[in-house]
Design a protein around this motif. Structure first.
Motif, mmCIF file in Angstrom:
data_model
loop_
_atom_site.group_PDB
_atom_site.id
_atom_site.type_symbol
_atom_site.label_atom_id
_atom_site.label_comp_id
_atom_site.label_asym_id
_atom_site.label_seq_id
_atom_site.Cartn_x
_atom_site.Cartn_y
_atom_site.Cartn_z
ATOM 1 N N ARG A 3 0.830 -1.201 0.000
ATOM 2 C CA ARG A 3 0.000 0.000 0.000
ATOM 3 C C ARG A 3 0.866 1.254 0.000
ATOM 4 O O ARG A 3 0.589 2.228 -0.700
ATOM 5 N N ALA A 4 1.942 1.215 0.797
ATOM 6 C CA ALA A 4 2.833 2.378 0.850
ATOM 7 C C ALA A 4 3.610 2.557 -0.447
ATOM 8 O O ALA A 4 4.000 3.682 -0.801
ATOM 9 N N ALA A 5 3.813 1.448 -1.191
ATOM 10 C CA ALA A 5 4.566 1.511 -2.449
ATOM 11 C C ALA A 5 3.730 2.041 -3.597
ATOM 12 O O ALA A 5 4.248 2.218 -4.716
ATOM 13 N N GLY A 6 2.442 2.246 -3.392
ATOM 14 C CA GLY A 6 1.611 2.847 -4.419
ATOM 15 C C GLY A 6 0.834 1.873 -5.265
ATOM 16 O O GLY A 6 0.249 2.269 -6.274
ATOM 17 N N PHE A 7 0.771 0.593 -4.880
ATOM 18 C CA PHE A 7 -0.035 -0.360 -5.646
ATOM 19 C C PHE A 7 -1.518 -0.042 -5.448
ATOM 20 O O PHE A 7 -1.932 0.492 -4.416
ATOM 21 N N SER A 8 -2.306 -0.422 -6.443
ATOM 22 C CA SER A 8 -3.742 -0.135 -6.376
ATOM 23 C C SER A 8 -4.388 -0.928 -5.243
ATOM 24 O O SER A 8 -4.028 -2.068 -4.969
ATOM 25 N N ASP A 34 -5.734 -5.367 -1.587
ATOM 26 C CA ASP A 34 -6.718 -5.871 -0.640
ATOM 27 C C ASP A 34 -7.189 -7.284 -0.952
ATOM 28 O O ASP A 34 -8.031 -7.827 -0.232
ATOM 29 N N THR A 35 -6.679 -7.889 -2.010
ATOM 30 C CA THR A 35 -6.967 -9.306 -2.253
ATOM 31 C C THR A 35 -6.059 -10.219 -1.435
ATOM 32 O O THR A 35 -6.297 -11.433 -1.391
ATOM 33 N N ILE A 36 -5.034 -9.671 -0.792
ATOM 34 C CA ILE A 36 -4.098 -10.497 -0.010
ATOM 35 C C ILE A 36 -4.806 -11.231 1.125
ATOM 36 O O ILE A 36 -4.595 -12.440 1.323
ATOM 37 N N PRO A 37 -5.673 -10.566 1.916
ATOM 38 C CA PRO A 37 -6.384 -11.322 2.959
ATOM 39 C C PRO A 37 -7.238 -12.456 2.392
ATOM 40 O O PRO A 37 -7.315 -13.527 2.986
ATOM 41 N N PHE A 59 -13.905 -5.035 -2.246
ATOM 42 C CA PHE A 59 -12.468 -4.751 -2.223
ATOM 43 C C PHE A 59 -12.042 -3.934 -3.450
ATOM 44 O O PHE A 59 -10.952 -3.372 -3.468
ATOM 45 N N LYS A 60 -12.897 -3.882 -4.472
ATOM 46 C CA LYS A 60 -12.584 -3.067 -5.642
ATOM 47 C C LYS A 60 -13.087 -1.635 -5.474
ATOM 48 O O LYS A 60 -12.425 -0.668 -5.861
ATOM 49 N N THR A 61 -14.274 -1.517 -4.891
ATOM 50 C CA THR A 61 -14.882 -0.186 -4.761
ATOM 51 C C THR A 61 -14.610 0.465 -3.408
ATOM 52 O O THR A 61 -14.768 1.671 -3.268
ATOM 53 N N HIS A 62 -14.241 -0.359 -2.418
ATOM 54 C CA HIS A 62 -14.011 0.113 -1.063
ATOM 55 C C HIS A 62 -15.256 0.760 -0.452
ATOM 56 O O HIS A 62 -15.162 1.648 0.388
#
Length: 785
Positions: free
Chosen positions: A498-503, A508-511, A585-588
């Motif tokens: 997240r800090a590196a700037g990935f979307s 958020d698919t990692i969990p 996770f796409k729209t938050h």
């Protein structure tokens, strides 16, 4: 060098502890003898009172003369310093005869009170050991006879099915040949050879049935057996198949294929086409498995009784040698001769029955392969590996390091302080909370296993786990630390990406990926990652969900109680499932789930489910055992369901009416739960106990632990007060507080587990129950009433 008392404590059978010789008591009595035989301190009276003052020149001469006389008359017969008499007492019924041993002190010790007390207690211990051994020996011999009879019945039934199969094959062939001959002639009654063959088959079947009836098998309408058109007897066999079948491989696992089969009807019936033969054959296989399991338990019980005899013999030998050393006499040889001639040593019935069981098992259940048979009869317990300990330490260190890194990264990114990071707590946090609570529960279970092992609580027998596949505390710690290290590593990777700037939609698919990996590992069919434990866990969950349809075992309702403490975990699973299925996770847009009507209604269902399953288990146990205590226990879970539902409603409608209902329902449920915890599950709060407000028998030596545990359980049970006080400052802190309270409930449950199993263990000890009673398939005619 380890003292024998500690070795005996470590090797004795825990459930038979009271039946073993009380080595410590006898040892204390020897110490009293030693103290009583010490020379008294010098008197302060004048020297003139002593007749033999000082030493003289004739003392060496007297000593030499005494030694010479002892050697001269050493061959003469000396009277024994004690005699052990054996008398026979007939029981009230007159059928049983008990041998009672009583020691008489002939000369040397006849005036010493402490010695008299010692031998009186020694006789009591010998008589106790003999009587217990005789009772268990009679019990196991009776089991052996019943199992041999069951095996004979099984062999006869196999023979009937084999004959019937042959008859079906020959009948089909003869039917074709008979049809062709009938077209050439009017002869339709069959040839004399065919009739004689049918009569011989019928007579053989009748002989087998008569033999089965002599062995106790009840046939319905056997007195007036009618015959079918083919001349075959029409009958049915009554055979019981319990819901739970103890299996040798699974250590008490159920036979799923026959879980709904309570009674066998028409096992030996007219041959049917299609599935009839298959059903009968499957039932025969199930009966064979039950008998095999009973033989395994019988062999285990015989092995325990053999260990019981050897340990007690060693104890008697050790204690008599200590007595000889203190008394400076040779009394052990006389007494140990009597011990060796007593019932628990001289009887060879146990050894002979063990040899017989080995030969029967090898012949009937292992195809004459002795090595295979001994794998069932003597399963090897896997030893604790040092590699497991190494990896536990490794993953613990990794977990601490990664968790420290996560705290630093979370602080730098402002997740726990900034209001802009609410989406993180609403979306990612629930998934990671599931794994965190599960890991904490696994860690608490490892602590339970460690404590049960150290306090000699036989949890494998209580839960009916297989000794060779049962989870050990090091394995539980390894699973918990591995699990938690993976979770924290995923959390760190998530923050870094997240800090590196990935979307956010990708990060958020990692969990979800972590959850998918966990499910795949859980259902993995390969023999890796503790497959017996994983499959046992899945099977128990299935039994819990289908509670009314399965006989409830100890491990089932124990696991169901664990689920009642994991309702926050189940609620997080609900939000996680909705989060990924709705593709939030796409729209938050995390409010998509929270504002949905179905989602809100499912919260009630998920909160009710663990209590409902547990209530259904209570109903099933009441149905099976006719014990009204199970119905009273069901009321506890019903009250918990009501309290949980009222709290959820109050969280949405914060009115005074619902606040009053929360207070009333929660107080009633808490009092109900506390009473059941302390009195029923833990067996404490007994006002007549010799240990004030505890129970007579305690595993832990320090009583203060029990009082502290009562207070701790009381405090953790009233954690629901937080739902009323609502100590919340921000949404982030609210989530963290909820996680803290959920963790405290898991800790309370792990704390409850130890005393619950301890109480169950002490109940087994009180009844000397160390071997399972396996249900048998064939019912005796006398049991039909």
């Amino acid at each position: 060098m380890v003292k024998f008392s500690k070795e005996l404590e470590a090797q004795l059978i825990p459930e038979w502890k009271e039946a073993f010789v009380n080595y410590c008591l006898l040892k204390k009595q020897i110490k009293k003898i030693k103290i009583s035989r010490k020379p008294k301190p010098a008197s302060h009276y004048p020297i003139a009172h002593h007749s033999d003052f000082g030493r003289t020149l004739f003392d060496p001469v007297r000593k030499l003369a005494r030694t010479f006389s002892d050697k001269l008359f050493s061959n003469s017969e000396k009277p024994e310093i004690l005699q052990v008499r054996r008398r026979r007492n007939s029981s009230e019924t007159g059928d049983d005869v008990e041998e009672i041993y009583q020691t008489e002190l002939v000369q040397l010790f006849s005036e010493e009170d402490e010695v008299k007390v010692f031998f009186a207690r020694l006789d009591e211990e010998l008589n106790k050991v003999n009587q217990f051994h005789k009772s268990k020996e009679t019990e196991f011999l009776g089991r052996g006879e019943i199992l041999k009879k069951q095996l004979e019945i099984l062999a006869e039934l196999k023979q009937i099915l084999s004959d019937r199969k042959k008859r079906n094959l020959s009948g089909s062939n003869s039917h074709r040949s008979f049809s062709s001959s009938a077209r050439n002639s009017d002869f339709s009654a069959g040839s004399p050879g065919e009739l004689s063959e049918t009569q011989s088959e019928t007579s053989r079947t009748d002989e087998i049935i008569d033999a089965l009836e002599r062995n106790g098998v009840s046939f319905i309408n056997s007195a007036t057996r009618s015959k079918t058109k083919g001349g075959k007897p029409k009958m049915s066999l009554r055979v019981d198949i319990p819901d739970a079948v103890a299996g040798a491989e699974g250590g008490g696992a159920r036979t799923i294929a026959t879980a709904t089969s309570v009674l066998w009807e028409e096992l030996v019936n007219n041959p049917r086409s299609g599935g009839g033969d298959f059903i009968n054959r499957k039932k025969i296989q199930c009966a064979e498995k039950m008998i095999r399991s009973a033989f395994v338990e019988l062999y285990r019980g015989l092995g325990l009784l053999k260990t019981y005899s050897s340990l007690n013999m060693i104890a008697f030998t050790k204690i008599m040698k200590k007595f000889d050393k203190v008394s400076c006499q040779q009394a052990s040889s006389t007494y140990l001769k009597v011990v060796k001639r007593s019932q628990f040593i001289s009887s060879d019935k146990v050894v002979r029955l063990m040899d017989e069981v080995e030969s029967i098992f090898t012949k009937h259940f292992a195809n004459n392969d002795r090595k295979k048979a001994m794998k069932f009869l003597k399963p090897h317990q896997t030893k604790d590996s040092h590699m497991v300990t190494f990896f536990v330490g490794l993953f613990t260190g990794c977990f601490i390091s990664l968790f420290s890194i996560y705290i630093i990264l979370a602080h730098l990114s402002g997740i726990f302080t900034s209001g802009a990071q609410v989406s993180y707590m609403e979306t990612v946090y629930p998934v990671f909370s599931v794994f965190a609570l599960l890991s904490l529960h696994m860690f608490m279970y490892g602590c339970n296993l460690f404590m049960w092992k150290n306090t000699r609580i036989n949890y494998t027998f209580i839960f009916e786990f297989a000794p060779n596949t049962a989870l050990r505390y090091r394995d539980a710690f390894l699973m918990g630390t591995t699990f938690m290290t993976s979770v924290v590593a995923a959390m760190v990777i998530h923050l870094i990406l997240r800090a590196a700037g990935f979307s956010a939609s990708q990060v958020d698919t990692i969990p979800g990926i972590l959850l998918l990996i966990f499910i795949c590992v859980l259902i993995c069919p390969f023999d890796t990652f503790y497959r017996p434990t994983r499959f046992c866990f899945i099977r128990i969950l299935r039994n819990i969900v289908c509670s009314p349809f399965y006989k409830v075992l100890m491990v089932d309702f124990f696991m169901a109680d664990q689920l009642t403490s994991q309702i926050p975990l189940l609620r997080h699973l609900e939000s996680t499932g909705c989060y990924f299925m709705a593709q939030s996770f796409k729209t938050h847009e995390y409010n998509t789930c929270k504002n949905g009507r179905i989602y809100r209604e499912l919260a009630y269902l998920i909160s009710f489910s663990p209590y409902f399953w547990r209530a259904m288990q209570c109903i099933r146990r009441w149905w099976d055992e006719s014990n009204t205590d199970h119905l009273i226990n069901m009321g506890k879970y019903v009250s918990a369901m009501v309290a949980a539902g009222v709290r959820i409603t109050y969280a949405r409608e914060s009115t005074n009416l619902w606040l009053t209902m929360v207070l009333a329902s929660s107080v009633v449920a808490t009092i109900y739960q506390l009473y059941w915890d302390f009195v029923k599950d833990w067996g404490l709060l007994n006002p007549k106990s010799k240990n004030p407000w505890l129970r007579d028998n305690l595993v832990l030596r320090n009583k203060n632990y029990y009082y502290l545990s009562i207070a701790l359980n009381l405090v953790l049970r009233v954690a629901w007060i937080e739902t009323i006080m609502r100590f919340r400052v921000s949404p982030v802190q609210s989530h963290l507080l909820d996680f803290l309270l959920a963790s405290l409930e898991v800790i309370r449950r792990g704390h409850w587990n130890f005393y619950r199993v301890e109480n169950e263990h002490l109940n087994n000890v009180g009844q000397f129950r160390a071997v399972k009673t396996v249900p048998l398939p064939f019912r005796d005619m006398d049991s039909d009433g």
